[in-house]
Enzyme design. Structure first.
Site, PDB file in Angstrom:
ATOM      1  N   HIS A  46      28.852  53.510  65.418  1.00  0.00           N
ATOM      2  CA  HIS A  46      30.050  52.982  64.983  1.00  0.00           C
ATOM      3  C   HIS A  46      30.652  51.897  65.853  1.00  0.00           C
ATOM      4  O   HIS A  46      31.368  50.921  65.503  1.00  0.00           O
ATOM      5  CB  HIS A  46      31.170  54.117  64.957  1.00  0.00           C
ATOM      6  CG  HIS A  46      31.118  55.116  63.679  1.00  0.00           C
ATOM      7  ND1 HIS A  46      30.695  54.542  62.458  1.00  0.00           N
ATOM      8  CD2 HIS A  46      30.973  56.315  63.586  1.00  0.00           C
ATOM      9  CE1 HIS A  46      30.682  55.684  61.635  1.00  0.00           C
ATOM     10  NE2 HIS A  46      30.811  56.858  62.340  1.00  0.00           N
ATOM     11  N   HIS A  49      25.609  58.713  67.573  1.00  0.00           N
ATOM     12  CA  HIS A  49      26.504  58.532  66.250  1.00  0.00           C
ATOM     13  C   HIS A  49      27.604  57.793  66.570  1.00  0.00           C
ATOM     14  O   HIS A  49      27.842  56.547  65.794  1.00  0.00           O
ATOM     15  CB  HIS A  49      26.945  59.911  65.708  1.00  0.00           C
ATOM     16  CG  HIS A  49      27.801  59.833  64.497  1.00  0.00           C
ATOM     17  ND1 HIS A  49      27.244  60.153  63.297  1.00  0.00           N
ATOM     18  CD2 HIS A  49      28.973  59.538  64.212  1.00  0.00           C
ATOM     19  CE1 HIS A  49      27.984  60.224  62.361  1.00  0.00           C
ATOM     20  NE2 HIS A  49      29.239  59.583  62.795  1.00  0.00           N
ATOM     21  N   GLU A  50      28.383  58.140  67.282  1.00  0.00           N
ATOM     22  CA  GLU A  50      29.776  57.178  67.682  1.00  0.00           C
ATOM     23  C   GLU A  50      29.202  55.914  68.366  1.00  0.00           C
ATOM     24  O   GLU A  50      30.136  54.993  67.904  1.00  0.00           O
ATOM     25  CB  GLU A  50      30.628  58.132  68.592  1.00  0.00           C
ATOM     26  CG  GLU A  50      31.387  59.415  68.129  1.00  0.00           C
ATOM     27  CD  GLU A  50      31.998  59.339  66.493  1.00  0.00           C
ATOM     28  OE1 GLU A  50      32.186  58.162  66.096  1.00  0.00           O
ATOM     29  OE2 GLU A  50      31.872  60.413  65.820  1.00  0.00           O
ATOM     30  N   HIS A 100      28.988  48.714  65.669  1.00  0.00           N
ATOM     31  CA  HIS A 100      29.484  48.046  64.219  1.00  0.00           C
ATOM     32  C   HIS A 100      30.522  47.456  64.674  1.00  0.00           C
ATOM     33  O   HIS A 100      30.457  46.101  64.355  1.00  0.00           O
ATOM     34  CB  HIS A 100      29.602  49.215  63.420  1.00  0.00           C
ATOM     35  CG  HIS A 100      29.372  48.786  62.035  1.00  0.00           C
ATOM     36  ND1 HIS A 100      29.268  49.511  60.741  1.00  0.00           N
ATOM     37  CD2 HIS A 100      29.420  47.637  61.464  1.00  0.00           C
ATOM     38  CE1 HIS A 100      29.396  48.695  59.779  1.00  0.00           C
ATOM     39  NE2 HIS A 100      29.684  47.622  60.044  1.00  0.00           N
TER      40      HIS A 100
END
Length: 649
Positions: free
Chosen positions: A414, A410-411, A417
């Site tokens: 980020h 998940h992180e 991105h």
């Protein structure tokens, strides 16, 4: 969780092996090997260098005022001012992220906490020093701004900022008033800071004796222990942890009310109809998106209840309780992972995003992006942030469970991105909106799940993974929307003039959680004590109307991931390329538009309906596997104890 770039916002449980951390959790940061710590030296070599940079930035801020009154002199004058504003903001981010990260390493240490407080004060000073820019731009004739854009190439990177400034015109004050509003920034975070210090440093969390030994139930200990396969242990964990929080319900309620008051101030001074409208306007998201999400989720509570009944059946429980929601459904999921295994799994999972994506992420893991391991005093939870011109930073509290592997993926979404936006965008458009930020993280979780299910060795492992996917859908689509409904409700009460207390918020939250989980219908028993669960949710104190975006982003990422898989099966890359282009676009367009370009229209109900189809299809598959392999979920689950009295004591 993604921490916006401009936010002015346990060791492995596997057996030890060469290169891996030891089997027992570290108690001090000094015991953690450097390879599992983030590399803050890429920001500043030490605290002294940080202090010099903070002082230098503070001395530069007053000089920005020389641009006041001259933005309309020429294209060069406007470009000079905006370029300097960007440089000051970038320098502030470097100062702020370093100080915040140092404070998060050990929330008990006064020195780093003081550094963060100094960075926050500097952020307020910077906001005040720059606050006149938007009103001054609005004073310029639109035709002048348009002409300037064609005269100085430096202004091209500021075109979106200039357009967005015009969108803000009805909510922008004269320069003098903007400066006053900016000065209130120190007050905005008071409730957040009280909550953070209380939960991370001062609250005397209990130690309980479980079947496996004594455990201190701080936040990391609670999240690790609530997965126990022993029902009596889970009961002890939940009652001890939330019992401790319940004792501070009044104090924590006062802190949250302070945050709500700050949001009402923003609503009033910016002339919005509601706090919700004020929060969503920043990303140009219609309030109807938020309201429809809450309505759609409530209409689909039977799907959640179907999952809860399946969970009860698989655990072999006579009665499902709120304490039973985190125990793994299948024994296979009890396996532990060390950090290196989690990194390898994540890198393997994201292969559908291309070799370049995988290589960049691998390089980040090897070069100090991530602070992996929990130690005493470290901030709980997880986030990703970054500084333009440097790289992302991830904070984790890796306990070795499958959920921790999923959190890493998940992180990492980020962080990638952030990397792609930094590479492709100038500073002015590098900071992407929170509405689209969670798409990148939840898409990586989706890829991790699909890769794991494709490599499952037997039906038991498939059931475990499918169960984890259902749990992700529960916690992201339903639980986060429940949080969003709670957040909306307390703001609406305050907007009607009602005072908020911890007791009132607990009663409101209890009603919501019981409705969502079917307490009155006998689906899941929720004790009175768990009305205090809101005190544990950090997002309520750190952001306003943020959590709904976890749900909307999961809806969007589910659709995008499906398109990527379908393309991959046909040897095409169109969906992947559109998705990576969305990440690389950063904040150059509004998030609803970016998602539409990536193939998902969030202004329609279709994406949510598709997510519900996937959830029901996942349950269909689990039920087929259970019929085919009746013992696959077999867990000698301890029977639930008799229900406690209604007061939860």
């Amino acid at each position: 969780m993604h921490t916006p770039i401009a936010l002015l916002a346990a060791l492995s449980l596997a057996a030890s092996s060469p290169g891996n951390p030891p089997a027992q959790p570290a108690t001090t940061r000094a015991q953690v090997p450097d390879r599992y710590k983030w590399k803050l030296a890429d920001l500043f070599p030490n605290d002294a260098a940080w202090a010099r940079a903070r002082a230098d930035l503070a001395s530069r801020l007053p000089g920005f005022d020389r641009h006041r009154g001259h933005l309309g002199d020429s294209a060069r004058a406007l470009a000079d001012a905006l370029s300097e504003m960007g440089a000051l903001q970038n320098a502030l981010e470097r100062v702020y992220v370093y100080a915040s990260a140092r404070a998060d390493e050990d929330t008990r240490e006064p020195g780093p906490r003081a550094m963060r407080a100094e960075a926050e004060r500097l952020a307020v000073e910077a906001q005040a020093a720059l606050s006149w820019v938007r009103p001054a731009v609005l004073d310029l004739p639109p035709e002048t701004v348009k002409r300037f854009l064609g005269e100085d190439p430096r202004l091209r990177e500021w075109a979106f900022f200039l357009d967005d400034t015009l969108r803000w015109k009805p909510h922008t004050l004269p320069a003098g008033e903007e400066r006053i509003v900016a000065k209130t920034g120190d007050l905005d975070g008071a409730g957040r800071d009280v909550h953070s210090v209380l939960l991370n440093a001062d609250l005397p969390f209990p130690t309980v004796k479980l079947s496996t030994g004594a455990v201190r139930l701080d936040q990391a200990g609670y999240e690790r222990s609530r997965t126990s396969p022993v029902a009596a242990d889970r009961e002890k964990v939940f009652h001890a942890y939330f019992g401790a929080l319940k004792q501070y319900e009044r104090t924590i309620g006062t802190a949250l009310y302070a945050q709500v008051k700050a949001h009402l101030f923003e609503r009033d001074v910016r002339r919005f109809d509601s706090s919700l409208a004020a929060a969503l306007f920043r990303d140009n998201v219609p309030t109807a998106v938020y309201e429809r999400l809450v309505a759609d989720v409530n209409a689909n509570l039977p799907t959640l209840h179907r999952y809860l009944k399946l969970r009860q059946r698989m655990l072999g429980l006579q009665r499902l309780r709120y304490e039973d929601l985190y125990v793994p459904l299948v024994k296979a999921v009890d396996r532990r992972y060390d950090v290196d295994q989690a990194v390898a799994l994540t890198l393997d999972a994201v292969k559908p995003l291309g070799d370049a994506y995988v290589a960049k992420l691998r390089g980040g893991f090897q070069s100090g992006w991530t602070d992996f391991l929990p130690v005493t005093g470290k901030r709980a939870g997880a986030y990703s942030t970054g500084v333009y011109g440097v790289h992302p930073y991830q904070l984790l509290n890796f306990n070795g469970q499958w959920t921790d592997v999923s959190t890493l993926a998940h992180e990492a979404g980020h962080s990638m991105h952030t990397v792609l936006a930094f590479e492709k965008q100038p500073y002015a458009t590098s900071n992407y909106a929170t509405f689209v930020a969670e798409v990148a993280s939840t898409l990586n979780e989706n890829l991790l799940f699909r890769r794991a299910i494709g490599q499952a060795k037997d039906d038991g492992e498939r059931l475990a993974l499918l169960g984890n996917r259902l749990e992700s859908l529960r916690t992201t689509l339903f639980r986060q929307t429940m949080f969003a409904e709670f957040e909306l409700a307390i703001h609406q009460l305050a907007e009607k003039g009602e005072a908020l207390t911890g007791e009132k918020m607990s009663a409101l939250y209890l009603g919501l959680v019981r409705r969502y989980y079917g307490h009155d219908a006998g689906v899941c028993q929720v004790a009175d004590l768990y009305g205090a669960e809101w005190t544990y949710i950090q997002h309520f104190f750190h952001y306003d109307f943020y959590v709904y975006q976890y749900a909307t982003s999961l809806v969007a990422s589910t659709a995008i991931a499906r398109a990527i898989r379908e393309d991959e099966a046909q040897g095409r890359t169109g969906a992947r390329d559109r998705y990576l282009a969305m990440l690389a676009a950063g904040g150059s367009r509004y998030p609803v538009d970016l998602l539409r370009e990536a193939g998902v229209d969030m202004t329609t109900p279709a994406p949510f309906a598709a997510a519900m189809e996937e959830m029901n299809a996942t349950m269909d598959e689990m039920e087929r596997l259970l019929k085919r392999t009746p013992g696959a979920a077999g867990r000698p689950a301890a029977p639930a104890r008799p229900a406690r009295p209604a007061n939860g004591r």
